[in-house]
Design a protein around this motif. Structure first.
Motif, PDB file in Angstrom:
ATOM      1  N   UNK A  82      -8.075   9.643  -7.506  1.00  0.00           N
ATOM      2  CA  UNK A  82      -6.912  10.191  -7.817  1.00  0.00           C
ATOM      3  C   UNK A  82      -5.962  10.375  -6.600  1.00  0.00           C
ATOM      4  N   UNK A  83      -6.616  11.026  -5.817  1.00  0.00           N
ATOM      5  CA  UNK A  83      -5.851  11.405  -4.527  1.00  0.00           C
ATOM      6  C   UNK A  83      -5.531  10.173  -3.759  1.00  0.00           C
ATOM      7  N   UNK A  84      -6.519   9.179  -3.686  1.00  0.00           N
ATOM      8  CA  UNK A  84      -5.983   7.823  -3.105  1.00  0.00           C
ATOM      9  C   UNK A  84      -4.964   7.213  -3.492  1.00  0.00           C
ATOM     10  N   UNK A  85      -5.120   7.051  -4.799  1.00  0.00           N
ATOM     11  CA  UNK A  85      -4.153   6.290  -5.903  1.00  0.00           C
ATOM     12  C   UNK A  85      -2.623   6.872  -5.612  1.00  0.00           C
ATOM     13  N   UNK A  86      -2.581   8.426  -5.548  1.00  0.00           N
ATOM     14  CA  UNK A  86      -1.266   9.000  -5.413  1.00  0.00           C
ATOM     15  C   UNK A  86      -0.724   8.828  -4.048  1.00  0.00           C
ATOM     16  N   UNK A  87      -1.501   8.828  -2.983  1.00  0.00           N
ATOM     17  CA  UNK A  87      -1.110   8.717  -1.645  1.00  0.00           C
ATOM     18  C   UNK A  87      -0.669   7.388  -1.452  1.00  0.00           C
ATOM     19  N   UNK A  88      -1.513   6.146  -1.907  1.00  0.00           N
ATOM     20  CA  UNK A  88      -1.075   4.994  -1.412  1.00  0.00           C
ATOM     21  C   UNK A  88       0.091   4.437  -2.385  1.00  0.00           C
ATOM     22  N   UNK A  89       0.124   5.021  -3.583  1.00  0.00           N
ATOM     23  CA  UNK A  89       1.284   4.501  -4.328  1.00  0.00           C
ATOM     24  C   UNK A  89       2.719   5.112  -3.764  1.00  0.00           C
ATOM     25  N   UNK A  90       2.647   6.237  -3.237  1.00  0.00           N
ATOM     26  CA  UNK A  90       4.017   6.720  -2.495  1.00  0.00           C
ATOM     27  C   UNK A  90       4.306   5.691  -1.115  1.00  0.00           C
ATOM     28  N   UNK A  91       3.160   5.376  -0.410  1.00  0.00           N
ATOM     29  CA  UNK A  91       3.122   4.257   0.644  1.00  0.00           C
ATOM     30  C   UNK A  91       4.099   2.959   0.264  1.00  0.00           C
ATOM     31  N   UNK A  92       3.169   2.506  -1.081  1.00  0.00           N
ATOM     32  CA  UNK A  92       3.916   1.129  -1.454  1.00  0.00           C
ATOM     33  C   UNK A  92       5.121   1.428  -1.910  1.00  0.00           C
ATOM     34  N   UNK A  93       5.649   2.529  -2.595  1.00  0.00           N
ATOM     35  CA  UNK A  93       7.061   2.676  -3.012  1.00  0.00           C
ATOM     36  C   UNK A  93       7.909   2.658  -1.720  1.00  0.00           C
ATOM     37  N   UNK A  94       7.644   3.473  -0.723  1.00  0.00           N
ATOM     38  CA  UNK A  94       8.346   3.415   0.285  1.00  0.00           C
ATOM     39  C   UNK A  94       8.468   1.973   1.019  1.00  0.00           C
ATOM     40  N   UNK A  95       7.518   1.388   1.104  1.00  0.00           N
ATOM     41  CA  UNK A  95       7.520  -0.180   1.493  1.00  0.00           C
ATOM     42  C   UNK A  95       8.649  -1.093   0.652  1.00  0.00           C
ATOM     43  N   UNK A  96       8.340  -0.808  -0.656  1.00  0.00           N
ATOM     44  CA  UNK A  96       9.248  -1.791  -1.579  1.00  0.00           C
ATOM     45  C   UNK A  96      10.489  -1.356  -1.420  1.00  0.00           C
TER      46      UNK A  96
END
Length: 135
Positions: free
Chosen positions: A104-118
């Motif tokens: 869950x922690x990894x999902x939330x952290x990576x989701x924020x990074x990908x959102x920033x990239x996109x």
């Protein structure tokens, strides 16, 4: 296009590299990995873990066209398993809750990074407006 960002997983003191790419094969060449043909994949999670004194790399890479939340869930499952195996906990009965919280922690952290990239990718370049004043 290859966008990358690292982040630390504090409790385990490890670093994860998140990459968003146009083409997974280009990423493999760029990183000089010896992976087989990855044209069938839209995402990939990897571990280049040595012992505690060796350099350890955990990473997760997505093709921009293949990124979906379901794919992120799938890949963070692999990532959580790799991390737990690395710290010696492995995937076994009794650590499901630990794995679930880590994923869950990894999902939330990576989701924020990908959102920033996109968002960066879709953001139009700022055009400086010039105005002229008339009296």
């Amino acid at each position: 296009m290859i966008k990358e960002q690292e982040f630390k997983v504090p409790i385990f003191n490890i670093t994860v590299l998140v990459s968003l790419v146009d083409d997974l094969n280009d990423f493999v060449k760029y990183r000089q990995f010896d992976w087989k043909d990855v044209s069938e994949f839209g995402a990939y999670t990897y571990s280049k873990a040595g012992n505690r004194t060796a350099i350890t790399a955990f990473g997760i890479v997505f093709e921009i066209t293949s990124y979906k939340k379901g794919v992120l869930v799938h890949e963070t499952q692999h990532l959580a398993d790799y991390i737990l195996k690395y710290i010696g906990d492995g995937v076994n009965d009794g650590n499901e809750e630990c794995r679930a919280y880590l994923q869950q922690w990894l999902f939330n952290r990576i989701k924020k990074i990908i959102k920033h990239f996109k968002n960066d990718r879709n953001r139009p370049k700022k055009i400086r407006k010039t105005t002229t004043r008339t009296k």
